[in-house]
Write a protein that holds these residues in place. Structure first.
Motif, PDB file in Angstrom:
ATOM      1  N   GLU A   1      46.165  28.734  60.073  1.00 20.87           N
ATOM      2  CA  GLU A   1      46.273  27.353  60.856  1.00 20.87           C
ATOM      3  C   GLU A   1      45.733  26.360  59.884  1.00 20.87           C
ATOM      4  O   GLU A   1      46.091  25.335  59.561  1.00 20.87           O
ATOM      5  CB  GLU A   1      45.473  27.388  62.037  1.00 20.87           C
ATOM      6  CG  GLU A   1      45.671  26.178  62.787  1.00 20.87           C
ATOM      7  CD  GLU A   1      44.830  26.323  64.143  1.00 20.87           C
ATOM      8  OE1 GLU A   1      45.237  25.265  65.000  1.00 20.87           O
ATOM      9  OE2 GLU A   1      44.023  27.094  64.541  1.00 20.87           O
TER      10      GLU A   1
ATOM     11  N   LYS B 151      51.044  18.351  66.378  1.00 23.60           N
ATOM     12  CA  LYS B 151      49.956  17.347  66.408  1.00 23.60           C
ATOM     13  C   LYS B 151      49.986  16.468  64.934  1.00 23.60           C
ATOM     14  O   LYS B 151      49.620  15.346  65.149  1.00 23.60           O
ATOM     15  CB  LYS B 151      48.799  17.901  66.625  1.00 23.60           C
ATOM     16  CG  LYS B 151      48.616  18.234  68.147  1.00 23.60           C
ATOM     17  CD  LYS B 151      47.320  18.853  68.584  1.00 23.60           C
ATOM     18  CE  LYS B 151      46.904  19.405  70.000  1.00 23.60           C
ATOM     19  NZ  LYS B 151      45.794  19.979  69.964  1.00 23.60           N
TER      20      LYS B 151
ATOM     21  N   GLU C 221      49.305  28.759  69.244  1.00 25.44           N
ATOM     22  CA  GLU C 221      48.325  27.465  68.979  1.00 25.44           C
ATOM     23  C   GLU C 221      48.513  26.987  67.538  1.00 25.44           C
ATOM     24  O   GLU C 221      48.190  25.668  67.187  1.00 25.44           O
ATOM     25  CB  GLU C 221      46.764  28.186  68.864  1.00 25.44           C
ATOM     26  CG  GLU C 221      46.279  28.708  70.410  1.00 25.44           C
ATOM     27  CD  GLU C 221      46.803  30.070  70.807  1.00 25.44           C
ATOM     28  OE1 GLU C 221      46.660  30.150  72.031  1.00 25.44           O
ATOM     29  OE2 GLU C 221      47.506  30.605  70.177  1.00 25.44           O
TER      30      GLU C 221
ATOM     31  N   TYR D 117      43.512  32.095  62.015  1.00 26.53           N
ATOM     32  CA  TYR D 117      42.623  30.809  61.901  1.00 26.53           C
ATOM     33  C   TYR D 117      42.753  30.200  60.594  1.00 26.53           C
ATOM     34  O   TYR D 117      42.916  29.158  60.203  1.00 26.53           O
ATOM     35  CB  TYR D 117      41.153  31.240  62.255  1.00 26.53           C
ATOM     36  CG  TYR D 117      40.890  31.402  63.595  1.00 26.53           C
ATOM     37  CD1 TYR D 117      40.865  30.453  64.503  1.00 26.53           C
ATOM     38  CD2 TYR D 117      40.227  32.628  63.995  1.00 26.53           C
ATOM     39  CE1 TYR D 117      40.705  30.599  65.974  1.00 26.53           C
ATOM     40  CE2 TYR D 117      40.240  33.089  65.162  1.00 26.53           C
ATOM     41  CZ  TYR D 117      40.426  31.918  66.168  1.00 26.53           C
ATOM     42  OH  TYR D 117      40.129  32.096  67.724  1.00 26.53           O
TER      43      TYR D 117
ATOM     44  N   ASN E 110      53.625  31.007  80.593  1.00 21.55           N
ATOM     45  CA  ASN E 110      52.956  29.992  80.339  1.00 21.55           C
ATOM     46  C   ASN E 110      54.059  28.670  80.290  1.00 21.55           C
ATOM     47  O   ASN E 110      53.768  27.472  80.543  1.00 21.55           O
ATOM     48  CB  ASN E 110      52.315  29.618  79.055  1.00 21.55           C
ATOM     49  CG  ASN E 110      50.966  30.608  79.310  1.00 21.55           C
ATOM     50  OD1 ASN E 110      51.150  32.111  79.337  1.00 21.55           O
ATOM     51  ND2 ASN E 110      49.639  30.272  79.327  1.00 21.55           N
TER      52      ASN E 110
ATOM     53  N   ILE F 180      51.461  24.331  67.997  1.00 21.87           N
ATOM     54  CA  ILE F 180      50.625  23.509  68.868  1.00 21.87           C
ATOM     55  C   ILE F 180      49.932  22.308  67.924  1.00 21.87           C
ATOM     56  O   ILE F 180      50.110  21.137  67.675  1.00 21.87           O
ATOM     57  CB  ILE F 180      49.923  23.698  70.052  1.00 21.87           C
ATOM     58  CG1 ILE F 180      50.600  24.205  70.978  1.00 21.87           C
ATOM     59  CG2 ILE F 180      49.157  22.280  70.578  1.00 21.87           C
ATOM     60  CD1 ILE F 180      49.915  25.059  72.261  1.00 21.87           C
ATOM     61  N   SER F 181      49.245  22.986  66.766  1.00 18.80           N
ATOM     62  CA  SER F 181      48.534  22.197  65.813  1.00 18.80           C
ATOM     63  C   SER F 181      49.658  21.393  64.991  1.00 18.80           C
ATOM     64  O   SER F 181      49.394  20.423  64.500  1.00 18.80           O
ATOM     65  CB  SER F 181      47.528  23.277  64.976  1.00 18.80           C
ATOM     66  OG  SER F 181      46.513  23.512  65.760  1.00 18.80           O
TER      67      SER F 181
ATOM     68  N   VAL G 108      51.475  33.223  67.232  1.00 16.31           N
ATOM     69  CA  VAL G 108      50.286  32.601  67.686  1.00 16.31           C
ATOM     70  C   VAL G 108      50.781  31.038  67.930  1.00 16.31           C
ATOM     71  O   VAL G 108      50.806  30.119  67.102  1.00 16.31           O
ATOM     72  CB  VAL G 108      49.300  32.436  66.450  1.00 16.31           C
ATOM     73  CG1 VAL G 108      48.128  31.622  66.738  1.00 16.31           C
ATOM     74  CG2 VAL G 108      49.095  33.880  66.056  1.00 16.31           C
TER      75      VAL G 108
ATOM     76  N   TYR H  71      54.779  34.314  76.115  1.00 18.77           N
ATOM     77  CA  TYR H  71      54.415  33.137  76.732  1.00 18.77           C
ATOM     78  C   TYR H  71      55.539  32.753  77.641  1.00 18.77           C
ATOM     79  O   TYR H  71      55.455  31.431  78.308  1.00 18.77           O
ATOM     80  CB  TYR H  71      54.747  31.973  75.333  1.00 18.77           C
ATOM     81  CG  TYR H  71      53.740  32.481  74.476  1.00 18.77           C
ATOM     82  CD1 TYR H  71      52.522  32.059  74.639  1.00 18.77           C
ATOM     83  CD2 TYR H  71      53.971  33.098  73.202  1.00 18.77           C
ATOM     84  CE1 TYR H  71      51.400  32.352  73.691  1.00 18.77           C
ATOM     85  CE2 TYR H  71      53.122  33.196  72.508  1.00 18.77           C
ATOM     86  CZ  TYR H  71      51.791  33.105  72.691  1.00 18.77           C
ATOM     87  OH  TYR H  71      50.753  33.415  71.696  1.00 18.77           O
TER      88      TYR H  71
END
Length: 140
Positions: free
Chosen positions: A50, A85, A78, A47, A124, A81-82, A76, A121
């Motif tokens: 990120e 964006k 995520e 976290y 997914n 993905i962040s 990670v 992954y």
């Protein structure tokens, strides 16, 4: 473990493997210094990494590139993905420049991305080319 040495526009950059300092998310969010934000992208807490990379991308777009690439090679998804964006077209181009300047590092990053995709992954993202970190690394 070990620090990583890369070049960015001909300048040697040191990317720490991991840091284990205790730090709050709010301190990372209010940090304005380039060196601190770069260091926080290597924090043991995902976290914190990120929050730090998103702030680094915004405040220091060009200087963030080596740290963006390094985070793509981690497990990670995520974070990738962040990054996708918020990253700009110019920064995507700079990623390609960074990879050309550091071909051995680029191969290591690419191998790690494939390995994490395969291990964690592929259920997914059925094809490696659909995995977010792979897509960003290959400017897709």
């Amino acid at each position: 473990m070990y620090d990583i040495e890369v070049l960015w526009h001909g300048v040697k950059i040191i990317i720490h493997y991991r840091i284990y300092d205790e730090i709050s998310k709010s301190k990372v969010q209010t940090t304005t210094g380039l060196e601190k934000l770069c260091t926080f992208t290597r924090h043991h807490n995902g976290y914190i990494r990120e929050i730090a990379i998103l702030a680094l991308i915004q405040k220091f777009p060009t200087q963030s590139i080596p740290f963006v690439v390094q985070l793509l090679a981690e497990y990670v998804v995520e974070i990738a993905i962040s990054i996708i964006k918020v990253i700009t077209t110019k920064q995507r181009q700079e990623i390609q420049e960074f990879l050309k300047e550091n071909p051995k590092h680029a191969q290591t990053i690419s191998s790690k991305i494939a390995s994490y995709w395969d291990c964690y992954y592929k259920w997914n993202y059925f094809k490696l080319k659909d995995y977010p970190a792979y897509k960003l690394l290959n400017n897709e």
